[in-house]
Design a protein around this motif. Structure first.
Motif, mmCIF file in Angstrom:
data_model
loop_
_atom_site.group_PDB
_atom_site.id
_atom_site.type_symbol
_atom_site.label_atom_id
_atom_site.label_comp_id
_atom_site.label_asym_id
_atom_site.label_seq_id
_atom_site.Cartn_x
_atom_site.Cartn_y
_atom_site.Cartn_z
ATOM 1 N N ASN A 76 -10.989 -11.845 -1.566
ATOM 2 C CA ASN A 76 -12.066 -10.073 -1.434
ATOM 3 C C ASN A 76 -11.367 -9.096 -2.657
ATOM 4 O O ASN A 76 -12.308 -8.694 -2.890
ATOM 5 C CB ASN A 76 -11.309 -9.648 -0.091
ATOM 6 N N LYS A 77 -10.064 -9.178 -3.039
ATOM 7 C CA LYS A 77 -9.954 -8.271 -3.889
ATOM 8 C C LYS A 77 -11.184 -8.266 -5.487
ATOM 9 O O LYS A 77 -11.148 -7.205 -5.846
ATOM 10 C CB LYS A 77 -8.236 -8.278 -5.032
ATOM 11 N N ASP A 78 -10.796 -9.545 -4.955
ATOM 12 C CA ASP A 78 -11.633 -10.222 -6.690
ATOM 13 C C ASP A 78 -13.545 -9.753 -6.673
ATOM 14 O O ASP A 78 -13.761 -9.539 -7.419
ATOM 15 C CB ASP A 78 -12.057 -11.345 -6.912
ATOM 16 N N VAL A 79 -13.685 -9.425 -5.732
ATOM 17 C CA VAL A 79 -14.522 -9.095 -5.100
ATOM 18 C C VAL A 79 -15.444 -7.510 -5.540
ATOM 19 O O VAL A 79 -16.880 -7.321 -5.958
ATOM 20 C CB VAL A 79 -15.408 -8.741 -3.663
ATOM 21 N N SER A 80 -14.269 -6.675 -5.761
ATOM 22 C CA SER A 80 -14.686 -5.771 -6.583
ATOM 23 C C SER A 80 -15.513 -5.230 -7.466
ATOM 24 O O SER A 80 -15.227 -6.031 -8.344
ATOM 25 C CB SER A 80 -13.447 -4.462 -5.976
ATOM 26 N N LEU A 81 -15.946 -4.377 -7.518
ATOM 27 C CA LEU A 81 -17.065 -4.444 -8.904
ATOM 28 C C LEU A 81 -16.969 -3.296 -9.844
ATOM 29 O O LEU A 81 -17.573 -2.871 -11.022
ATOM 30 C CB LEU A 81 -18.597 -4.036 -8.772
ATOM 31 N N SER A 82 -15.137 -3.237 -9.843
ATOM 32 C CA SER A 82 -14.734 -1.892 -10.606
ATOM 33 C C SER A 82 -14.613 -2.333 -12.320
ATOM 34 O O SER A 82 -15.190 -1.417 -13.166
ATOM 35 C CB SER A 82 -13.485 -1.678 -10.575
ATOM 36 N N TYR A 83 -14.786 -3.531 -12.617
ATOM 37 C CA TYR A 83 -14.992 -3.562 -14.081
ATOM 38 C C TYR A 83 -16.471 -3.492 -14.265
ATOM 39 O O TYR A 83 -16.596 -3.123 -15.355
ATOM 40 C CB TYR A 83 -14.509 -5.543 -14.374
ATOM 41 N N LEU A 207 -19.807 -18.137 -15.140
ATOM 42 C CA LEU A 207 -17.758 -17.864 -15.683
ATOM 43 C C LEU A 207 -17.829 -16.559 -15.994
ATOM 44 O O LEU A 207 -16.955 -15.760 -16.613
ATOM 45 C CB LEU A 207 -17.607 -19.588 -16.758
ATOM 46 N N ILE A 208 -19.264 -16.354 -16.646
ATOM 47 C CA ILE A 208 -19.388 -14.918 -16.986
ATOM 48 C C ILE A 208 -18.870 -13.696 -16.310
ATOM 49 O O ILE A 208 -18.527 -12.925 -15.912
ATOM 50 C CB ILE A 208 -20.559 -14.978 -17.875
ATOM 51 N N LEU A 209 -20.176 -13.406 -14.881
ATOM 52 C CA LEU A 209 -19.452 -12.479 -13.651
ATOM 53 C C LEU A 209 -18.541 -12.996 -12.631
ATOM 54 O O LEU A 209 -18.903 -12.891 -11.244
ATOM 55 C CB LEU A 209 -21.095 -12.605 -13.281
ATOM 56 N N LYS A 210 -18.048 -13.383 -13.391
ATOM 57 C CA LYS A 210 -16.079 -13.621 -12.815
ATOM 58 C C LYS A 210 -16.041 -12.271 -11.362
ATOM 59 O O LYS A 210 -14.992 -13.256 -10.209
ATOM 60 C CB LYS A 210 -14.461 -13.947 -13.457
ATOM 61 N N GLU A 211 -16.304 -11.427 -11.240
ATOM 62 C CA GLU A 211 -16.065 -10.230 -9.728
ATOM 63 C C GLU A 211 -17.212 -10.741 -9.322
ATOM 64 O O GLU A 211 -16.849 -9.422 -7.864
ATOM 65 C CB GLU A 211 -16.045 -9.133 -10.859
ATOM 66 N N VAL A 212 -18.297 -11.194 -9.208
ATOM 67 C CA VAL A 212 -19.154 -10.930 -8.263
ATOM 68 C C VAL A 212 -19.067 -12.001 -7.358
ATOM 69 O O VAL A 212 -19.364 -13.507 -7.703
ATOM 70 C CB VAL A 212 -20.137 -11.410 -9.381
ATOM 71 N N ASP A 213 -19.459 -11.711 -6.033
ATOM 72 C CA ASP A 213 -19.215 -13.011 -5.182
ATOM 73 C C ASP A 213 -19.838 -14.302 -5.447
ATOM 74 O O ASP A 213 -19.881 -15.484 -5.208
ATOM 75 C CB ASP A 213 -18.976 -13.009 -3.805
ATOM 76 N N SER A 214 -21.707 -13.653 -4.852
ATOM 77 C CA SER A 214 -22.438 -14.646 -5.286
ATOM 78 C C SER A 214 -23.459 -13.481 -5.617
ATOM 79 O O SER A 214 -23.834 -12.277 -6.055
ATOM 80 C CB SER A 214 -22.834 -14.547 -2.943
ATOM 81 N N LEU A 215 -24.848 -14.319 -5.960
ATOM 82 C CA LEU A 215 -25.720 -14.600 -6.746
ATOM 83 C C LEU A 215 -26.752 -14.996 -6.763
ATOM 84 O O LEU A 215 -26.859 -16.233 -6.574
ATOM 85 C CB LEU A 215 -25.167 -14.402 -8.522
#
Ligand SMILES: *[C@@H]1O[C@H](CO)[C@@H](O)[C@H](O)[C@H]1NC(C)=O
Ligand SMILES: *[C@@H]1O[C@H](CO)[C@@H](O)[C@H](O)[C@H]1NC(C)=O
Ligand SMILES: *[C@@H]1O[C@H](CO)[C@@H](O)[C@H](O)[C@H]1NC(C)=O
Ligand SMILES: *[C@@H]1O[C@H](CO)[C@@H](O)[C@H](O)[C@H]1NC(C)=O
Ligand SMILES: *[C@@H]1O[C@H](CO)[C@@H](O)[C@H](O)[C@H]1NC(C)=O
Length: 450
Positions: A76-83, A207-215
């Motif tokens: 879940n932490k990886d879901v954050s969009l801070s970057y 691979l590019i949007l590593k922070e995004v869970d779903s797209l």
């Protein structure tokens, strides 16, 4: 004396506790660093370089676990969009003493933000500016939850995108980020040649949007006729093995392309169309894919180049063919949604063959083969122009529905024109729903759009 002793014990106790606490914080920091942006970005950059080596080097990766250990919580932490979202990034020196509390607060904020934000990606090259903008507009008009657009575009288009989208910022319902087109450096030329320029960019999104869970990935020639929220909600319907959702390439095998011409494996009876592709990228990044190149299963980042090399001479529709090959070998991973979510000229030019659209109307229109810009399929063109012409402030019933209805009357000499009602059905409903929603909002806030 005894009092001092008691004080000393108390102090020691406190000291011990705070030592424990700081050790804990230290561990958390280490962990975050390991999984944080810096590490990940570096990993992303190097993984492209190592992919081919690892495969050349005897393809020794054994069958991997389906889900990586650590579980969803850690992820879940990886879901954050801070970057990716600069607005949520506070310089570290701003918070000072209160960093700890602020970080906790920010983390919560990001979590709620990212849990209902819908992510939509598009790749725009060449003459696709107007088309892409119209697609984005159609997404914004009807959608309910906030949208985050990821726009991959050739450099010369960046300025125009920025100008137009900044003009819509007053809506406050969307955010956007513009990226340059990027490929794995070693094979950049090969990837760019494949199919239309830039089209294969989409294969690299996990691979590019590593922070995004779903797209939700869409082609530029897509028009939303109902809220993005509705297709987004299909993510929740995935069973445990499904990682992506697409529509069949054809409903009618007699006019299907893959089943008549393809010189490579493809999914199902008639293949799949990748113009509207809903992805749980967390799962795509974790999965080990069965394939016909090695006995080992390969991850997304490892499988693309060998696949291209093997099928280069046999594929016609570029990246869509690669997706078909991939899901041919991993059919349990695909969620197939009905044709009304990706309605193309093929569904009506030789007679209507998308039964779901006949019943419920078209949800997402896909004007492939340039039908928005020529006179071959006037129904598609009319819907496109109506949406292109309207603006957010307009009253949609008078400025969009009525003129479009008149235009569609003129198309009844074509097969698609004969069923023009299915082009209006969902659109009319979406505009009505939208009107009800915004008049409720007006009652609450004294302001409304559309
Ligand atoms: C995507 O899959 C991951 C892992 O199974 C899951 O934790 C996450 O909730 C899924 N995302 C959505 C939007 O369903
Ligand atoms: C490519 O097509 C040819 C001709 O149909 C076929 O013989 C060959 O096996 C195909 N190659 C692959 C990798 O499927
Ligand atoms: C998920 O659905 C797909 C497609 O219907 C199916 O092939 C697969 O077996 C299902 N997976 C599970 C775990 O039920
Ligand atoms: C959109 O605008 C163009 C000119 O700007 C006009 O020719 C066309 O008829 C309009 N189409 C619709 C459907 O409103
Ligand atoms: C908005 O408020 C008016 C009265 O102020 C009321 O008649 C109307 O039904 C309300 N509309 C909605 C959608 O709640």
């Amino acid at each position: 004396m005894r009092r001092y002793l008691r004080m000393l014990v108390l102090c020691l106790g406190c000291g011990f506790c705070s030592l424990l606490y700081s050790l804990n914080q230290f561990a958390v920091n280490l962990e975050e660093e390991a999984s944080g942006d810096g590490g990940k970005l570096k990993a992303a950059a190097t993984s492209w370089l190592t992919v081919s080596k690892r495969i050349a080097g005897k393809g020794a990766r054994s069958v991997g676990p389906k889900e990586s250990p650590g579980g969803p919580d850690r992820y879940n932490k990886d879901v954050s969009l801070s970057y990716w979202n600069p607005y949520w990034m506070l310089p570290s020196d701003v918070c000072g003493m209160n960093c700890f509390w602020e970080a906790t607060f920010r983390y919560r904020l990001m979590k709620t933000q990212s849990s209902d934000t819908m992510h939509l990606a598009v790749v725009a090259c060449g003459e696709r500016l107007e088309e892409t903008i119209t697609m984005i507009k159609s997404a914004i008009i009807f959608s309910i939850q906030p949208l985050q657009f990821h726009i991959f575009a050739e450099d010369q288009l960046h300025h125009s995108f920025k100008n137009i989208l900044d003009g819509w910022k007053f809506l406050q319902t969307f955010n956007y980020i513009i990226y340059p087109i990027t490929f794995p450096t070693e094979n950049a030329a090969e990837w760019k040649k494949l199919f239309k320029p830039c089209a294969s960019q989409r294969l690299f999104l996990p691979l590019i949007l590593k922070e995004v869970d779903s797209l939700l990935y869409v082609d530029t020639d897509i028009l939303f006729l109902r809220p993005v929220d509705d297709i987004w909600s299909l993510l929740k319907k995935f069973n445990s093995t499904q990682i992506a959702a697409m529509a069949p390439e054809h409903e009618e095998p007699r006019i299907g392309w893959y089943n008549r011409f393809a010189r490579h494996p493809y999914y199902g009876k008639t293949g799949i169309n990748s113009g509207v592709m809903l992805m749980n990228m967390t799962r795509m990044r974790r999965k080990y894919f069965k394939n016909d190149m090695t006995t080992a299963r390969l991850q997304w980042g490892e499988i693309l180049m060998p696949l291209l090399k093997k099928y280069k001479l046999n594929i016609t529709w570029g990246d869509q063919d690669l997706l078909n090959i991939m899901f041919f070998h991993n059919p349990e991973s695909l969620f197939v949604f009905p044709c009304q979510w990706n309605y193309r000229p093929d569904h009506c030019i030789y007679g209507s063959n998308c039964r779901e659209a006949e019943e419920e109307g078209i949800f997402i229109l896909h004007g492939n083969r340039g039908v928005y810009h020529d006179d071959k399929q006037p129904v598609f063109r009319a819907v496109y122009e109506a949406l292109r012409n309207c603006s957010f402030e307009d009253d949609k019933v008078h400025s969009l529905l009525h003129p479009l209805e008149l235009e569609l009357q003129k198309t009844v000499h074509t097969y698609c024109g004969r069923i023009h009602k299915i082009f209006m059905k969902q659109l009319t409903k979406s505009i009505r729903d939208n009107y009800v929603r915004s008049s409720k909002e007006r009652n609450n806030s004294g302001e409304a759009f559309c």
